[in-house]
Design a protein around this motif. Structure first.
Motif, short mmCIF file in Angstrom:
data_model
loop_
_atom_site.label_atom_id
_atom_site.label_comp_id
_atom_site.label_asym_id
_atom_site.label_seq_id
_atom_site.Cartn_x
_atom_site.Cartn_y
_atom_site.Cartn_z
N ILE A 1 -27.89 20.72 -10.42
CA ILE A 1 -26.44 20.85 -10.24
C ILE A 1 -26.16 22.27 -9.75
N ASP A 2 -25.66 22.38 -8.51
CA ASP A 2 -25.28 23.70 -7.96
C ASP A 2 -23.87 24.03 -8.43
N VAL A 3 -23.77 25.16 -9.13
CA VAL A 3 -22.48 25.60 -9.66
C VAL A 3 -21.94 26.72 -8.80
N ASN A 4 -20.71 26.54 -8.30
CA ASN A 4 -20.08 27.57 -7.47
C ASN A 4 -18.58 27.58 -7.79
N ALA A 5 -17.83 28.25 -6.96
CA ALA A 5 -16.39 28.41 -7.24
C ALA A 5 -15.65 27.07 -7.24
N SER A 6 -16.21 26.04 -6.61
CA SER A 6 -15.52 24.75 -6.53
C SER A 6 -15.67 23.90 -7.80
N PHE B 1 -17.60 29.72 -15.18
CA PHE B 1 -18.98 30.21 -15.22
C PHE B 1 -19.35 30.89 -13.90
N GLY B 2 -20.33 31.76 -14.02
CA GLY B 2 -20.88 32.36 -12.83
C GLY B 2 -21.66 31.32 -12.04
N SER B 3 -21.97 31.62 -10.80
CA SER B 3 -22.67 30.66 -9.95
C SER B 3 -24.15 30.59 -10.33
#
Length: 496
Positions: free
Chosen positions: A141-146, A123-125
């Protein structure tokens, strides 16, 4: 030298010394052994007595609680459907309870996504905001590359959602892989929603917005369709839809108590009947209410009274066993208990018995005999169950006055027993004195061993000196005889 037979005299020095040492040791050693055995037995007896008194005091403490006589018992005619418990504020009575619906928590499935083998779902950030109900209960919930995979987002929700009571799993159906969110919070309005703020859609294969879930997507209601066939078609269409779904809608529990409607956000209802807690487990059949009975907990009180009698009898049994003399035959000495003639045990027994027959107050129940508890020939107590049941039926309210309070039997008996078991009390001092006796015996044993060793060494020296002297005298005698035999006249005499 110890262990060597006399060379000069031919006397068995070792045997003589050992016999003399054993004769010297035996009286004192026997005295110490008998005293040690007697003291050790008394220590064990006092320990058993203290343990029995403590157990009796524990039973007295449990009986000396006014709230125990105020306790209520509660039963459910169908405990598999509704469990029940009651506090002291509960009023005695019967209640008809019907469970219309149970409280449930929210469970939702987010949109399904196809997982291609050579291009896994990412998913995108951005930020997912998971919320339960209409209040301020939410997690971000922060979504990033990790963590921008389904597994990464699932783990992040599970870690952050502990306090909120939200958990996530991954379920794959015919439409694809989904995040399924569950809440532990029950009650109407406690539904799960997921808001999304997308930052960089290009970071993954899918836009984070595809995980949004704001409005409940409910399964078709059978009552909304004219025919069963139409309902089944709509149900199949709903099942095949890849969009988000409401799997379970949060709702409140509803019951009726004697026909009155009660609504609760949880399945544990404490406010319907004062002092009564209802634990809802399943719906009741329509028109078939169950019965809740609330009454005075006479069974619990009777059980505690029996515990009092049992612990008292155990105490009397210990005292009797330690203070009696048992005949074992005409030709054998009787076996005496460790505390025969002991003033401590005798005083304790008399104190307890005097308190048991002491009449208290002017109420209906003043002594143990009034509730069917009598003393037997061996000093133990016996309970007349029928008389106790009658006393509890006719005068249950008078029972606390017999046992509880400063002037109650439990307090009076405990006050008489406390000097025996408290720190620095009679039994502790007695045990301390006996322990000191054991220590003195050990010291006397060491002194005896030292004295006997010294005696043994002295005897060996004396006998060895005697043996040496006898040997020397024997040698001198032999030498003189040989010299006399060699004299001329001795030789002539021998020829005559």
């Amino acid at each position: 030298m110890a262990g060597v037979t006399g060379i000069g005299s031919g006397i068995d020095i070792d045997s003589i010394v050992k016999s003399m040492v054993a004769a010297e040791r035996a009286p004192k050693q026997t005295q110490l052994s008998n005293l040690e055995k007697k003291t050790t037995t008394q220590i064990t007896a006092v320990g058993a007595l203290k343990s029995a008194i403590s157990e009796f005091q524990a039973a007295l403490g449990a009986l000396n609680k006014p709230e125990m006589f105020q306790a209520r018992s509660a039963t459910s005619s169908k405990s598999d459907l509704v469990g029940v418990s009651a506090g002291i504020k509960a009023g005695a009575g019967r209640y008809q309870v019907e469970v219309k619906q149970l409280a449930t928590s929210s469970k939702v499935a987010l949109g399904a996504l196809k997982n291609v083998a050579d291009q896994p779902i990412t998913f995108g950030s951005g930020t997912l905001t998971v919320k339960v109900g209409e209040g301020d209960k939410s997690i971000n919930i922060d979504v990033n590359a990790s963590n921008n995979s389904l597994a990464g987002i699932r783990d992040a929700i599970n870690k952050a959602g502990t306090e909120l009571g939200v958990s996530a799993t991954i379920v794959t159906d015919d439409s694809g892989a989904r995040l399924v969110l569950s809440s532990t919070g029950t009650g109407k309005g406690e539904d799960i929603t997921v808001a999304v703020e997308s930052d960089d859609p290009s970071l993954g294969t899918h836009d984070l917005g595809q995980l949004k879930f704001l409005a409940p997507a409910l399964a078709p209601d059978a009552g909304s369709f004219a025919t069963e066939q139409e309902y089944q078609v709509a149900l199949a269409t709903y099942a095949a839809d890849s969009g988000p779904k409401t799997l379970v809608t949060a709702q409140s529990a509803q019951i009726t108590v004697d026909g009155m409607l009660v609504t609760s956000k949880t399945n544990k209802i404490e406010s319907a009947v004062e002092g009564v807690t209802l634990d809802l487990k399943s719906k009741t059949p329509l028109g078939e209410p169950l019965t809740i009975n609330v009454a005075e907990d006479k069974v619990g009180v009777k059980k505690q009274i029996q515990s009092f009698v049992d612990s008292y009898n155990k105490l009397i049994g210990v005292i009797n066993a330690q203070t009696k003399v048992t005949s074992v035959g005409d030709d054998k000495a009787p076996v005496a208990g460790a505390l025969v003639g002991d003033a401590t045990a005798r005083t304790l027994l008399n104190t307890i018995r005097n308190e048991l027959v002491n009449t208290q107050g002017g109420g209906v129940l003043r002594t143990l005999t009034d509730i069917g508890i009598t003393t037997q020939k061996d000093g133990t107590l016996a309970v007349d169950g029928a008389k106790l049941d009658k006393a509890m039926t006719d005068n249950f309210g008078a029972l606390p006055g017999l046992f509880t309070g400063e002037k109650g039997l439990a307090s009076r008996l405990d006050a008489k027993l406390k000097p025996y078991t408290e720190a620095g009390g009679i039994l502790e001092q007695r045990n301390k004195a006996m322990t000191e006796t054991i220590s003195k015996i050990d010291k006397q044993k060491v002194d005896l061993d030292r004295r006997i060793t010294s005696l043994q060494e002295r005897l060996y020296k004396q006998f060895n000196a005697m043996d040496l002297l006898v040997g020397q005298l024997s040698n001198t005698s032999s030498s003189l005889l040989a010299s006399l035999d060699n004299l001329p006249w001795a030789a002539n005499n021998s020829k005559k």
